[in-house]
Design a protein around this motif. Structure first.
Motif, short mmCIF file in Angstrom:
data_model
loop_
_atom_site.label_atom_id
_atom_site.label_comp_id
_atom_site.label_asym_id
_atom_site.label_seq_id
_atom_site.Cartn_x
_atom_site.Cartn_y
_atom_site.Cartn_z
N SER A 979 0.83 -1.21 0.00
CA SER A 979 0.00 0.00 0.00
C SER A 979 0.86 1.25 0.00
N SER A 980 1.91 1.24 0.82
CA SER A 980 2.76 2.44 0.94
C SER A 980 3.42 2.78 -0.40
N ILE A 981 4.06 1.78 -1.02
CA ILE A 981 4.77 2.04 -2.28
C ILE A 981 3.78 2.36 -3.39
N THR A 982 2.66 1.63 -3.42
CA THR A 982 1.66 1.84 -4.47
C THR A 982 1.07 3.24 -4.40
N ASN A 983 0.70 3.66 -3.19
CA ASN A 983 0.12 5.00 -3.03
C ASN A 983 1.10 6.08 -3.47
N GLY A 984 2.36 5.91 -3.07
CA GLY A 984 3.37 6.89 -3.45
C GLY A 984 3.58 6.93 -4.95
N LEU A 985 3.70 5.74 -5.56
CA LEU A 985 3.96 5.66 -7.00
C LEU A 985 2.78 6.21 -7.80
N LYS A 986 1.56 5.87 -7.38
CA LYS A 986 0.39 6.38 -8.08
C LYS A 986 0.30 7.90 -7.98
N ALA A 987 0.62 8.42 -6.80
CA ALA A 987 0.56 9.87 -6.61
C ALA A 987 1.56 10.58 -7.52
N GLU A 988 2.78 10.07 -7.57
CA GLU A 988 3.82 10.73 -8.37
C GLU A 988 3.53 10.60 -9.88
N LEU A 989 3.07 9.43 -10.31
CA LEU A 989 2.77 9.25 -11.74
C LEU A 989 1.54 10.05 -12.16
N SER A 990 0.55 10.09 -11.27
CA SER A 990 -0.64 10.89 -11.59
C SER A 990 -0.25 12.35 -11.73
N GLN A 991 0.63 12.81 -10.84
CA GLN A 991 1.11 14.20 -10.92
C GLN A 991 1.88 14.43 -12.23
#
Length: 1946
Positions: A979-991
Motif C-alpha cells: 500500500s505504501s509504495i503503491t500510493n506513493g507511486l500512483k501519486a507521483e505518476l498521476s502528478q
C-alpha cells in the motif's frame, strides 16, 4: 411587532410578503421559529420599489400565503396586516372580500398618502383599520394593534336569509347593491353585538341565492372564545323576531356554524374558448365568467349544510379551453359531500348549465397543481461555496417546487442534475412517477462540493438531459431551471445558447454571490431570470416561478432574413457581433410582442448564411397556445414592412415554422489529426473546428425548408482522426431529406470542403453510440441484500448502458456475469451481436440471491471472463464494470489486483450499503469509482460512465526500477508495504501525467525483484491513443533524472512495452502436502504458498524481456500434492522463451528452490484443465423435439466440456449415452483415453429422434453406466450430466433418487421447453440445476458447470444446522477435543454459506453457552477455526435445558434461520441428563426441527430415544475414538434432510390434558403406537426418512387430533400424502381407529406465529421453573384455553407455551403456534379479540396485554439501562463496530418507550462521552440509528472513572431515570483498567444499580468480578465475534430481573 409575540410552531408564526407592482414573498410563516431569527430576516429584506398594486398582493396572500405548506394550521386564527402608504392602482375590494370569505382577519394600516375608501374596503371592520400621518408615527399603533391582534380567534360563521331578491351583482363587492346591503348589515349587526364584551368585529363572507331566490348572507363574526356562545344566542334571538334592526329577515333562517370550517378547493375545465381577457382579473370578461361559474356551482349544492362562501380563485388556459379553480368554505362534515356533488356533476359534462370537460375534475391539493405537461430539469449548484447547510435549503426549495406539479408520464416529469466542477445526474425525468417518490429522491441527494462550472453543466443538460431515453417527449415544453450561488469559472454563453437553439426554456436563479451578467447570458429572457440575496429567500420565488413555468409551451420558431452580411463570428455567442445583433433583435421583437396577452419571451436560436450571404435569424418565441396565431400574424405583418423597428429585414423573408420540429443528430469523421486542444470546448482550436464544420454542413443544405439551427454537440478522437456529432433542429417533414443530403456528401468523402471518412456517416441513435471497439463485462451483484425489485433496476441500468454502444464482433462486445456467494456467467461477450439481442438477454436474467463474495466473482472474471473462447480480442481494451450494493465477505484486493495485472480496466460502482474502502481496492483508479445512495440513482451515472468507458484503450505498460529492496510482502496487495509504495507511486505518476489531455488513469500491475534485489514496478497507463507517444516520452524523461517526484529510481531503467502482450498460462505440481487451507484463497497458508511460487518462478526468468506480471491463478490438490496454475503477462515475442525456461526447470525437479514433480509441467490450454479424477457420463436428450440443428449444438457443448478435463485412466473419464424413447450407449467411460479421441467420437454421434423418456434413461445409467466394466473406479466421484429440452413422459423422481442413493452426483440442464419441476426432481440439489432459454446459450453454463463438477465431493443441500455439544465434566478435556475434531470433519463435508449450509455451535453442561450462531461464519475454514477456539465448559449435564434453549433461540431469523430450509439439531452427549429431555425435544419437533441424538460411552438409551426425531436419527458409539465412524452415515442422512410435510388425523379416543405432556404414559402409549403404524405405512416408499409426532390437540367431540411431521425427500412427498389420505379413509391406521374423513395434509408452507398475553393469576417462583408442577399445570391450562378458541381455523399444526415470566404481580405467557402461512393472520385476530374481551377460553387475562410477532418476543419489563462501552484504543475501530452491532441487537429485544424500557449509551476510554441519555429516543429504530452514528473514541482505559460518571450522572431524573424502575448498567470492556474499579462499582451497587460486566479478549477477570454485581452478571468471551453469543442469556437475566435479588441495599 415581532418582539411582542411568542414565536414557534405551537405559538405564533409570522410571514412577510413585500409588494409594489409585483409581489415578493420574503419568507413564509413557518420559515423561522424564534424572535431573533425572525427579526434578523426582516432586517435582511431589500426594498423593492415600483408601482402600487395592493389588490394583486392581497390576492396573492389569499391564494398562497396561508397554505398548509407555508405553515397554516387548522383551528388557528389567520391574520393579515396590510401596511400601505398610498392609493392602489388596481381593485382592492374583490381580493379583500375573497380573503374575508376564507375567514382571514384583515388589518389595514394607512400611512401618509393613503386612500381611506380603499382602506375601508380592505379592512375586515372598522376596528381593524388604522391610519397615521407619517411613518414616524407607525410605532404609536403598536400597542393597540397588538391588543387587537392578540385577541384574534378564528371567526364564528353565522348565516341569515334576507327578505330581498337575489341579484348576480351581489357576487361583485364593488357593485352598489353589494355595498348597500353590506353597509346596512354590518351596521345592524355591529349595533346588535357592540355591548358584548369580547366582540371584535364582523366581516361579510358572501351572499348566495336561497329558497324563493332570497339572499342568504354569510357573516364572519370575530369574537373572543368565551363570548362566542353569548353572541350566537343573541344572533339567533334577534333573527327569530323577523328583523335585524331595520332589515327584514326570515325568522327561522338563523344558522350558526358551530363546527370547524375548511376551505375545499376544486377545479374543472369549462369548454369555452380561452382568451387574453380571461387572464386579467380586472376585465369584464373575467368578472362575468366568475359570476357564471359561482352561480352554476351554487345551483347544484341544494341542501348541503354549512356552505359559508364560494369563490373562483384562479382562471387559466388549458389548451384552448378554460381551467377554473374554486374555493368553497364549508363546515368540515359537509366537505366530502360537497366534493362528491361537484365531481358527479362534472363527470356528466354539465355543471349548472356550464358545459365542462367530464374528465377534468380535481379536488384538494390536486386541484391546485400545475397540470400542464412539462419536461423539467432542475440544475442545482452543489459547489463548495454553497455549503451543506444551504444546499439543504436548495433541496427543500426543489421539494416544494415538486409539490406544485401533477407528476407522471402524461403530466409533468422532473429530473435533477447537480454540478460543481463536475456533473452528477441525480435522476432522469422519467425516474419517478409520483410527487412522493420525487421528493424522497431529492431528499436523498448528497451534497457534491467542488468548484463552479455552470457552463459545463448546462452543456451536459443540453446534450443528455432531455434525451428520449431520459423521458423527453415530442411536443412537450422543455424547461431548465438553473439555481446557482456564484460566478462560473467557465463560459456560460455558448452552452446556454445551444440549449436555446434546442427550444429549451432556461430559467436562471441567482442566490447571494451571483454574477448578474452571467445569469442574463443563461436565462432565455428577462422574465426567466430571478435573484435573491440569500438561501432563506429562495422560497419567496416559488409561487411566481410556478406561474411562469406552468404557462410554458413548446416555442414557436420564426425566421427572418436581416439585411446585413453574414460573418462566421455570428456562430460564436460571446462575440461582439453576436451580442450586438442579438440585443437589437430581442429589443425590437419584445417591443413588437409585449402587448400580446400570453406572450412569455423570446430566445435567439441562431444565425445562418442566407442568399446573398445575408443573415437568416431563427427565433424561438414562447407564447401561450391561445395567443400563438395572433403572435405569428403580427410577426409576418411587421416583417412585410421591411423593418423590425430599427432593423432592416427582407420584407418577404418571414417564415413561421408551424410544424413540429425535431433534433436530427448525425456524426461523421473529419480526416484531420486529433489533438488535445480539440477535447477542450474552451480552446480556440475547438471553436475554429466547430465553425468550420457548421459552415461546411450549412453550405450543402441548399433550399431544404425548415432548418432552424445547427450545432456541433461533441468532438472526440476516433483513432487518430476526429469524430464530430452535429445536432440540427429542423421541421419533421424535412428531417429525412436532410439526413440523405449529408449522408450522400459524406459518402463522397467531401462535405462542403471538409475531407471526411466516406464510411463514417451515422444518424439518429446510431450517431450517439460509442464506436470504440471494447470488450466489456458487467459483473452484477445478485446477492440477497440487493432484493428482486432493485435487481430489476440494475438490469434496466445495464440495458440502458447497452443502448449507448455499437455492438458487434468488430465493435463493442458485452458479457454479463451475476454473482452472490456463487458466480453465474449469464452470457459471454461473443454471445450476442446486436443491441436488441443483448438487451433481451439481460431482461431474461433471473435474480440469484445469496451472500456477497465480490472477490470470488472478480477472480472468476479475471480467469474466465476475458478468454479468447468468450470473445476477447487482442489489441482491444478490456473493461470490467462491477455493480455492488454491499460489503463483500471475502478479500477483494487480491482478485482486483490480479485483474489489473492483466490490463483489465476495472470500474467499481457502489450502491447504498457499499464499503468505500473495498470499492477503492476494486477500482483501477479514482476516475473509475462511483457511488450512489440508492438504486433509483444508478441511472444518474450512465452518461458520465459512458464517457469514461468509451474512451478506454488497451493500457500502455511501462516499467521502472525503484531504488529500494524487494520484499516478498510486495506480492501481497493487502500488505502495508504494498500500500505504501503503491500510493506513493500512483501519486507521483498521476502528478506527472495529469496535465496530459487524454490521460485516463494508472494501475499498478505488480512488483518483481530486479538486479541487486531492487524493485521492478510494472504500471498500466490508460491513455487515449493520440496521447500515448507523448505520455511514454514524458515517462522516460522523468525516469532518466533518477527520480519520480520524491521516489528514487534507477535512471536507466525505464521500459515501455510497445509490443502487444499476452497471458501465458503454465501449471506444475509442487511436492508439498495438500491441505484444506490451501483451497481457501483467504487463508494465510494459501497466501504464503502463492508468494513462494511467484518468487521461485520469477527467480528463473533472468533477462527475459517484457515480463509485465506473474500471478498464481489457481491451487488444487493433485493426489497428496499441490497443483499450481500460473498466469504470466509477457510481450508476445518472449512467450515461447518463457515457456521453455519454466519447462526446463520443472523437468529438473527444482524451480527456484521449489521441489516439483518433474513430469507435471503443462502450458497453454493444458494448464487450465480440471485434473480431478472423475467418472462422468453425459446423458444427452436426442428426442424429436430437440431437432438435428440443435443436437449439433449439444454435441459442440459436450466437446467444449471435454476440452476442459485432463482425460485418461488416472484422470477423468467420460462416457456418453443418448436417449429418446429408447436408450443408446454411444461409448463407455473407458472407451477413449484422450481429448481428441473423445471429441471425435462425440462428433460421430448420430441424432436419435423419438419421444422423451428421461426416467428410463437415468435408470439405465444408474444400473449399467457406472459399472466396473465400463471404467467406474472405486473412490472416484461419479457425475451424471443430463441435458434435456423438454418434458419427460415417464417418472423421473424415482430413478434420480436411486441414482443419488448410489452416490451419483446428478446435474440437470434444461434447455428451452424444460419442465422445471422435473429438473428439480432430477438434480441432486439446486446448485446442480441449470436452465437456459435456448441452445445458443448452452455455452454460458460451461465455466460455472466446470467449477462445480471439478469440485464434486461436498454436500450442497442448503441446511440450517446446530451442533449441540455436551461440555459437562464427565466428558473431560481430552475427549472434548475429539468432539471438536469430529465437528470439524463434519464441517468439511458441507458447502458452507448463506445460500448453502449454515452451522452454529452451542455447548452446554449445567448452563448453556452459544459459541456462535449459524450466520456467524461463511466458509469452512472460518467455521473450523471457530470450533477449534471453543473452550471446554465443564459442569453438570442438563441436556433438556440446552435443547429448550436451542428450540427458543437457536433457529431464530436473527441467527440465520431461513424459511423453507430444513432445520437440523445434532446433539452429542456422553451421559445421563439430570433434567427432563422429553418435553424440550417434543417442543423442538413441534417446530419441525429434525433432531439427531448421538450417545457416546455412558449414554442413557431411553433418553436418547426421547431426544431423537426417529430411530433413523439416533446413533451410539462406545467411546469418543469411534465418533468418526458415524460421520459418513450421518452425512448421508443430514444431507438428505428437507423441511417436514405436516399431516393431521383425528384418533377416535377421548382427549386428555395429559396428552400435552410428553412424559406421561398416555402420551408415550399413543405416540409409540402411532409411530409404529405410520412407519409401517411409509417404510416401502423410496425417499421416506422418518416421522416425528408434533403434538395432540382436542378435536370435535373431544377426540384427539394428532399432528405428525413426516420427513421425506421432496420428490416423494406427493406419494406419501396420497398413501396417508387413502389409509385414513379406511377408518384405521393399522390397529388404530381414526376418523375416516379427518386426514389433513398441510401442503402450504408453515410458519411460527408468536403471541403473548398476561394471565391475571398471581406470579410465583415456581412459575419460573419449567420443571415445576405449577409451571407444567399452567402450560397445560394456557395451551388448552387457546386451543379452545381457535375453532375451525385450518392448518394449525401445533401450539406451545414457550416462555412464562412475571409481569408485575401477574403472569406473562408467550405462545408459539405453528400454522400454515395463510391462516396466520386469522390466528392473530382470533386470539387478539379474545384477549381484548378479558377472557381466553376461561382464562382471565389483561385485556390490554396482547402482542404478536416480534412485539410478542420483546422484553416488556420497564427498565432503565445504560450501556457503558469501552472505546479505548485497544478495541480498534473494526471491533468497536461489532460492539455497536451487539448493542443494536440488544436494543431490538426490548419494548422501548417512556413507560417501557429506556436505554442510554455512554462511551469511555481515558475520557467519558455521553452519547445520549436514556430518554433521548422513544423507538427501537431511533435508538438503533443513534448507536449506528456513534463515533469510535480511542484512548486509554479508565473503566473506574466511567462507572463513577454513570453512578453520578447517568441515572439522573433529567436523563430519564424513573422511581421504582430497576436500574441496569451493562459494561462492555476489552482490557485492563488503569484506575481502580472496585470503589466506583461498589458505589453504583449502593445506589441499587445492577451491574453487568462483559469482558472481551484481553480482560482482567479479577477486575470484572469487582465490577459485576454477582457471578450471574459476569460474562466473558474470547473475541468480539463471539459477543453475540451472550445476547440471549444476557437478555433473559436482565429482563427477568432475577439477578436483582442477589444483593442487598442499605
Amino acid at each position: 411587532m415581532v418582539e411582542t409575540f411568542d414565536i414557534g410552531p405551537l405559538a405564533t408564526q409570522i410571514g412577510v410578503i413585500q409588494y409594489s407592482s409585483r409581489v415578493r414573498q420574503e419568507f413564509s410563516m413557518n420559515s423561522f421559529q424564534s424572535r431573533d431569527a425572525l427579526s434578523n430576516a426582516i432586517d435582511d429584506i431589500r426594498y423593492l420599489r415600483g408601482g402600487t398594486l395592493t389588490g394583486r398582493a392581497i390576492r396573492y396572500v389569499s391564494r398562497y400565503g396561508f397554505a398548509r405548506s407555508d405553515g397554516a394550521r387548522p383551528g388557528v386564527a389567520k391574520v393579515l396586516i396590510v401596511v400601505t402608504d398610498g392609493i392602489s392602482y388596481d381593485n382592492v375590494a374583490q381580493p379583500a372580500y375573497q380573503a374575508r370569505q376564507k375567514g382571514i382577519l384583515v388589518y389595514a394600516i394607512g400611512v401618509s398618502g393613503y386612500d381611506l375608501a380603499q382602506l375601508e374596503q380592505i379592512a375586515s371592520n372598522n376596528r381593524t383599520l388604522a391610519v397615521v400621518d407619517n411613518f414616524n408615527l407607525l410605532d404609536s399603533l403598536r400597542n393597540s394593534l397588538l391588543t387587537g391582534v392578540c385577541d384574534a380567534t378564528p371567526p364564528v360563521f353565522v348565516c341569515v336569509t334576507l327578505n330581498i331578491q337575489f341579484s348576480i351583482r351581489l357576487r361583485n363587492p364593488t357593485s352598489s347593491e353589494f355595498s348597500s346591503i353590506t353597509n346596512g348589515l354590518k351596521a345592524e349587526l355591529s349595533q346588535l353585538f357592540t355591548s358584548i364584551v369580547g366582540f371584535q368585529g364582523i366581516s361579510i363572507a358572501g351572499y348566495q341565492p336561497a329558497a324563493g331566490n332570497q339572499v342568504k348572507a354569510s357573516i364572519a363574526v370575530f369574537v373572543a372564545e368565551f363570548a362566542a356562545s353569548n353572541a350566537t344566542q343573541i344572533f339567533i334571538a334577534a333573527v327569530s323576531t323577523g328583523n335585524l334592526g331595520s332589515l327584514s329577515v326570515n325568522a327561522s333562517s338563523a344558522i350558526v356554524v358551530n363546527q370547524e370550517t375548511n376551505s375545499t378547493v376544486v377545479s374543472l375545465v369549462v369548454q369555452d374558448s380561452c382568451s387574453a381577457d380571461l387572464l386579467n382579473p380586472e376585465s369584464a370578461t373575467y368578472i362575468a365568467l366568475v359570476a357564471r361559474v359561482e352561480s352554476a356551482v351554487l345551483s347544484i349544492f341544494g341542501n348541503i349544510p354549512g356552505v359559508v362562501s364560494i369563490e373562483v380563485t384562479s382562471i387559466s388556459c388549458s389548451g384552448l379551453y378554460i381551467r377554473v379553480t374554486i374555493t368553497i368554505v364549508v363546515v368540515s362534515t359537509s366537505s366530502s359531500t360537497l366534493v362528491t356533488t361537484i365531481s358527479t356533476a362534472v363527470s356528466s359534462g354539465n355543471v349548472g348549465g356550464l358545459t365542462v370537460d367530464p374528465t377534468s375534475f380535481a379536488s384538494g391539493d390536486e386541484a391546485l397543481l400545475c397540470r400542464t405537461p412539462l419536461d423539467i430539469i432542475l440544475l442545482l449548484d452543489g459547489s463548495g461555496s454553497v455549503g451543506a447547510y444551504n444546499f439543504e435549503k436548495v433541496k427543500q426549495f426543489s421539494q416544494k417546487m415538486v409539490e406544485t406539479f401533477d407528476i407522471g408520464p402524461l403530466a409533468t416529469q422532473i429530473g435533477v442534475i447537480q454540478y460543481s466542477s463536475r456533473v452528477r445526474q441525480e435522476f432522469s425525468m422519467n425516474s419517478f412517477q409520483s410527487r412522493d417518490a420525487l421528493s424522497n429522491a431529492i431528499d436523498d441527494i448528497r451534497y457534491l462540493r467542488g468548484g463552479t462550472l455552470t457552463g459545463r453543466a448546462i452543456r451536459y443538460v443540453s446534450r443528455y438531459g432531455f434525451a428520449r431515453s431520459d423521458g423527453a417527449r415530442p411536443g412537450v415544453a422543455k424547461v431548465l431551471i438553473v439555481v446557482t450561488d456564484g460566478i462560473s469559472y467557465d463560459n456560460v454563453a455558448q452552452p446556454a445558447y445551444q440549449a436555446r437553439q434546442k427550444g429549451i426554456l432556461v430559467y436562471a436563479i441567482g442566490v447571494s454571490g451571483y454574477d448578474l451578467a452571467q445569469l442574463e447570458q443563461i436565462a432565455s429572457n428577462n422574465r426567466t431570470l430571478a435573484v435573491v440575496d440569500n438561501f432563506n429567500l429562495l422560497d419567496s420565488l416559488r409561487n411566481s416561478l410556478l406561474t411562469g413555468v406552468c404557462d410554458a409551451t413548446p416555442p414557436v420558431f420564426v425566421c427572418v432574413t436581416l439585411n446585413i452580411q453574414f460573418s462566421i463570428r455570428l456562430r460564436n455567442p460571446t462575440s461582439s457581433e453576436f451580442s450586438s445583433i442579438t440585443n437589437g433583435l430581442k429589443a425590437e421583437l419584445s417591443q413588437l410582442f409585449t402587448s400580446i396577452v400570453g406572450f412569455q419571451g423570446i430566445s435567439i436560436a441562431g444565425y445562418q448564411p442566407a442568399a446573398g450571404n445575408q443573415v437568416k435569424a431563427s427565433i424561438a418565441v414562447f407564447v401561450a397556445e391561445f395567443a400563438a396565431s395572433n403572435t405569428t400574424q403580427i410577426f409576418i405583418a411587421a416583417v412585410s414592412t421591411g423593418n423590425l423597428g430599427s432593423i432592416s429585414v427582407n420584407a418577404s423573408s418571414a417564415i413561421v415554422v408551424n410544424q413540429e420540429t425535431n433534433s436530427t443528430v448525425v456524426s461523421l469523421v473529419v480526416q484531420d489529426s486529433c489533438s488535445a486542444d480539440l477535447l477542450n470546448p474552451e480552446s480556440a482550436t475547438y471553436i475554429a473546428l466547430v465553425a468550420r464544420v457548421e459552415s461546411a454542413v450549412l453550405s450543402i443544405f441548399g433550399n431544404i425548408p425548415g432548418v432552424v439551427s445547427i450545432e456541433v454537440t461533441s468532438i472526440s478522437c476516433s483513432g487518430l482522426y476526429i469524430r464530430v456529432t452535429i445536432t440540427i433542429v429542423v421541421v419533421s417533414t424535412s428531417s429525412s431529406t436532410l439526413v440523405t443530403t449529408i449522408s450522400t456528401a459524406v459518402s463522397s468523402g467531401n462535405v462542403g470542403g471538409l475531407t471526411v471518412d466516406p464510411t463514417s456517416f451515422a444518424s439518429g441513435d446510431e450517431a450517439l453510440l460509442c464506436r470504440t471497439p471494447l470488450d466489456i463485462i458487467l459483473l452484477l451483484d445478485g446477492s440477497g441484500s440487493v432484493g428482486a425489485y432493485n435487481f430489476e433496476k440494475v438490469k434496466q441500468f445495464s440495458q440502458k448502458m447497452v443502448e449507448t454502444f455499437d455492438i458487434g464482433p468488430l465493435a463493442t462486445q458485452i458479457g454479463v456475469i451475476q454473482y452472490s456467494s456463487r458466480v453465474r456467467q449469464e452470457f459471454s461477450m461473443n454471445s450476442f451481436q446486436s443491441r436488441d439481442a443483448l438487451s433481451n438477454a439481460i431482461d431474461d436474467i433471473r435474480y440469484l440471491r445469496g451472500g456477497t463474495l465480490t472477490g470470488r466473482a472478480i477472480r472468476y472474471v479475471s480467469r474466465y471472463g476475458f478468454a479468447r473462447s468468450d470473445g476477447a480480442r487482442p489489441g482491444v481494451a478490456k473493461v470490467l464494470i462491477v455493480v455492488t450494493d454491499g460489503i463483500s465477505y471475502d478479500n477483494v484486493a487480491q482478485p482486483a489486483y490480479q485483474a489489473r495485472q492483466k490490463g483489465i480496466l476495472v470500474y467499481a460502482i457502489g450502491v447504498s450499503g457499499y464499503d468505500l474502502a473495498q470499492l477503492e481496492q476494486i477500482a483501477s483508479n479514482n476516475r473509475t469509482l462511483a457511488v450512489v445512495d440508492n438504486f433509483n440513482l444508478l441511472d444518474s451515472l450512465r452518461n458520465s460512465l459512458l464517457t469514461g468507458v468509451c474512451d478506454a484503450t488497451p493500457p500502455v505498460f511501462v516499467c521502472v526500477t525503484l531504488n529500494i529492496q524487494f520484499s516478498i510482502r510486495l506480492r501481497n496487495p493487502t500488505s502495508s508495504e504494498f500500500s505504501s509504495i503503491t500510493n506513493g507511486l500512483k501519486a507521483e505518476l498521476s502528478q506527472l501525467f495529469t496535465s496530459i489531455v487524454g490521460f485516463q488513469g494508472i494501475s499498478i500491475a505488480g512488483y518483481q525483484p530486479a538486479a541487486g534485489n531492487q524493485v521492478k514496478a510494472s504500471i498500466a497507463v490508460f491513455v487515449a491513443e493520440f496521447a500515448a507517444s507523448n505520455t511514454t516520452q514524458i515517462f522516460i524523461a522523468a525516469v532518466s533524472t533518477g527520480n519520480l517526484g520524491s521516489i528514487s529510481v534507477n535512471a536507466s531503467s525505464a521500459i515501455v512495452v510497445n509490443q502487444e502482450t499476452n497471458s501465458t498460462v503454465v501449471s506444475l505440481v509442487v511436492q508439498d502436502s495438500c491441505s484444506a487451507d490451501l483451497l481457501n484463497p483467504e487463508s494465510a497458508t494459501n497466501i504464503a504458498l502463492v508468494a513462494r511460487v511467484e518468487s521461485a518462478v520469477l527467480s528463473i526468468f533472468g533477462n527475459i524481456p517484457g515480463v509485465v506480471s506473474i500471478e498464481v491463478t489457481s491451487i488444487s490438490c493433485s493426489g497428496l500434492y499441490i497443483r499450481v496454475t500460473i498466469t504470466i503477462v509477457v510481450v508476445s515475442t518472449s512467450s515461447s522463451t518463457l515457456v521453455t525456461t519454466i519447462s526446463t526447470a520443472v523437468s529438473s525437479g527444482n524451480v527456484g528452490g521449489l521441489t516439483v514433480d518433474p513430469t507435471s509441467f503443462a502450458s497453454g490450454d493444458e494448464a487450465l484443465l480440471c485434473r480431478t479424477p472423475l467418472d462422468i457420463i453425459l446423458l444427452l436428450d436426442g428426442s424429436g423435439s430437440v431437432g438435428a440443428y440443435n443436437f449439433e449444438k449439444v454435441k459442440q457443448f459436450s466437446q467444449k466440456m471435454v476440452e476442459t478435463f485432463d482425460i485418461g485412466p488416472l484422470a477423468t473419464q467420460i462416457g456418453v449415452i443418448q436417449y429418446s424413447s429408447r436408450v443408446r450407449q454411444e461409448f463407455s467411460m473407458n472407451s477413449f483415453q484422450s481429448r481428441d479421441a473423445l471429441s471425435n467420437a462425440i462428433d460421430d454421434i448420430r441424432y436419435l429422434r423419438g419421444g422423451t423418456l428421461t426416467g428410463r434413461a437415468i435408470r439405465y445409467v444408474s444400473r449399467y453406466g457406472f459399472a466396473r466394466s465400463d471404467g467406474a473406479r472405486p473412490g472416484v466421484a461419479k457425475v451424471l450430466i443430463v441435458v434435456t429440452d423438454g418434458i419427460s413422459y415417464d417418472d423421473v423422481a424415482q430413478p434420480a433418487y436411486q441414482a443419488r442413493q448410489k452416490g451419483i452426483l446428478v446435474y440437470a440442464i434444461g434447455v428451452s421447453g424444460y419442465d422445471l419441476a422435473q429438473l428439480e426432481q432430477i438434480a441432486s440439489n439446486n446448485r446442480t440445476l441449470a436452465v437456459v432459454d435456448n441452445f445458443n446459450l448452452l455455452d454460458s453454463l460451461r465455466n460455472s458447470l466446470l467449477t462445480g463438477v471439478c469440485d464434486a465431493l461436498l454436500c450442497r443441500t442448503p441446511l440450517d444446522i446446530i451442533l449441540l455439544l455436551d461440555g459437562s465434566g464427565s466428558v473431560g478435556a481430552y475427549n472434548f477435543e475429539k468432539v471438536q475434531q469430529f465437528s470439524q470433519k463434519m464441517v468439511e463435508t458441507f458447502d458452507i454459506g448463506p445460500l448453502a449450509t449454515q452451522i452454529g455451535v452451542i455447548q452446554y453442561s449445567s448452563r448453556v453457552r452459544q459459541e456462535f450462531s449459524m450466520n456467524s461464519f461463511q466458509s469452512r475454514d472460518a467455521l473450523s477455526n471457530a470450533i477449534d477456539d471453543i473452550r471446554y465448559l465443564r459442569g453438570g449435564t442438563l441436556t433438556g435445558r440446552a435443547i429448550r434453549y436451542v428450540s427458543r433461540y437457536g433457529f431464530a431469523r436473527s441467527d440465520g434461520a431461513r424459511p423453507g430450509v430444513a432445520k437440523v439439531l445434532v446433539v452429542v452427549t456422553d451421559g445421563i441428563s439430570y433434567d427432563d429431555v422429553a418435553q424440550p425435544a417434543y417442543q423442538a419437533r413441534q417446530k419441525g426441527i429434525l433432531v439427531y441424538a448421538i450417545g457416546v460411552s455412558g449414554y442413557d438409551l431411553a433418553q436418547l430415544e426421547q431426544i431423537a426425531s426417529n430411530n433413523r436419527t439416533l446413533a451410539v458409539v462406545d467411546n469418543f475414538n469411534l465418533l468418526d465412524s458415524l460421520r459418513n452415515s450421518l452425512l448421508m442422512g443430514v444431507c438428505d434432510a428437507t423441511p417436514p410435510v405436516f399431516v393431521c388425523v383425528t384418533l377416535t379416543i377421548q382427549f386428555s390434558v395429559r396428552l400435552r405432556n410428553p412424559t406421561s404414559s398416555e402420551f408415550s402409549s399413543i405416540t409409540n403406537g402411532l409411530k409404529a403404524e405410520l412407519s409401517q405405512l411409509f417404510t416401502s416408499i423410496v425417499g421416506f426418512q422418518g416421522i416425528s409426532i408434533a403434538g395432540y390437540q382436542p378435536a370435535a367431540g373431544n377426540q384427539v387430533k394428532a399432528s405428525i411431521a413426516v420427513f421425506v425427500a421432496e420428490f416423494a412427498a406427493s406419494n406419501v400424502t396420497q398413501i396417508f389420505i387413502a389409509a385414513v379413509s379406511t377408518g384405521n391406521l393399522g390397529s388404530i381407529s381414526v376418523n375416516a374423513g379427518s386426514a389433513i395434509v398441510v401442503n402450504q408452507e408453515t410458519n411460527s406465529t408468536v403471541v403473548s398475553l398476561v394471565v391475571q393469576d398471581s406470579c410465583s417462583a415456581d412459575l419460573l421453573n419449567p420443571e415445576s408442577a405449577t409451571y407444567i399445570a399452567l402450560v397445560a391450562r394456557v395451551e388448552s384455553a387457546v386451543l379452545s378458541i381457535l375453532g375451525n381455523i385450518p392448518g394449525v399444526v401445533s401450539i406451545e407455551v414457550t416462555s412464562v415470566s412475571c409481569s408485575g404481580l401477574y403472569i406473562r405467557v408467550t405462545i408459539t403456534v405453528v400454522v400454515v402461512s395463510t391462516s396466520s393472520s386469522s390466528i392473530v385476530t382470533t386470539i387478539s379479540t379474545a384477549v381484548s374481551s378479558g377472557n381466553v377460553g376461561g382464562l382471565t387475562v389483561d385485556p390490554t396485554s396482547f402482542a404478536s410477532g416480534d412485539e410478542a418476543l420483546l422484553c416488556r419489563t420497564p427498565l432503565d439501562i445504560i450501556l457503558l462501552l469501552d472505546g479505548s484504543g485497544s478495541v480498534g475501530a473494526y471491533n468497536f463496530e461489532k460492539v455497536k452491532q451487539f448493542s443494536q441487537k440488544m436494543v431490538e429485544t426490548f419494548d422501548i418507550g417512556p413507560l417501557a424500557t429506556q436505554i442510554g449509551v455512554i462511551q469511555y476510554s481515558s475520557r467519558v462521552r455521553q452519547e445520549f441519555s436514556m430518554n433521548s429516543f422513544r423507538s427501537r429504530d431511533a435508538l438503533s440509528n443513534a448507536i449506528d452514528d456513534i463515533r469510535y473514541l480511542r484512548g486509554g482505559t479508565l473503566t473506574g472513572r466511567a462507572i463513577r460518571y454513570v453512578s453520578r450522572y447517568g441515572f439522573a431524573r433529567s436523563d430519564g431515570a424513573r422511581p421504582g424502575v430497576a436500574k441496569v448498567l451493562v459494561v462492555v470492556t476489552d482490557g485492563i483498567s488503569y484506575d481502580d474499579v472496585a470503589q466506583p462499582a461498589y458505589q453504583a451497587r449502593q445506589k441499587g444499580i445492577l451491574v453487568y460486566a462483559i469482558g472481551v479478549s484481553g480482560y482482567d477477570l479479577a477486575q470484572l468480578e469487582q465490577i459485576a454485581s454477582n457471578n450471574r452478571t459476569l460474562a466473558v468471551v474470547d473475541n468480539f465475534n463471539l459477543l453475540d453469543s451472550l445476547r440471549n442469556s444476557l437478555l433473559t437475566g436482565v429482563c427477568d430481573g432475577n439477578d436483582f435479588f442477589h444483593f442487598s441495599i442499605d
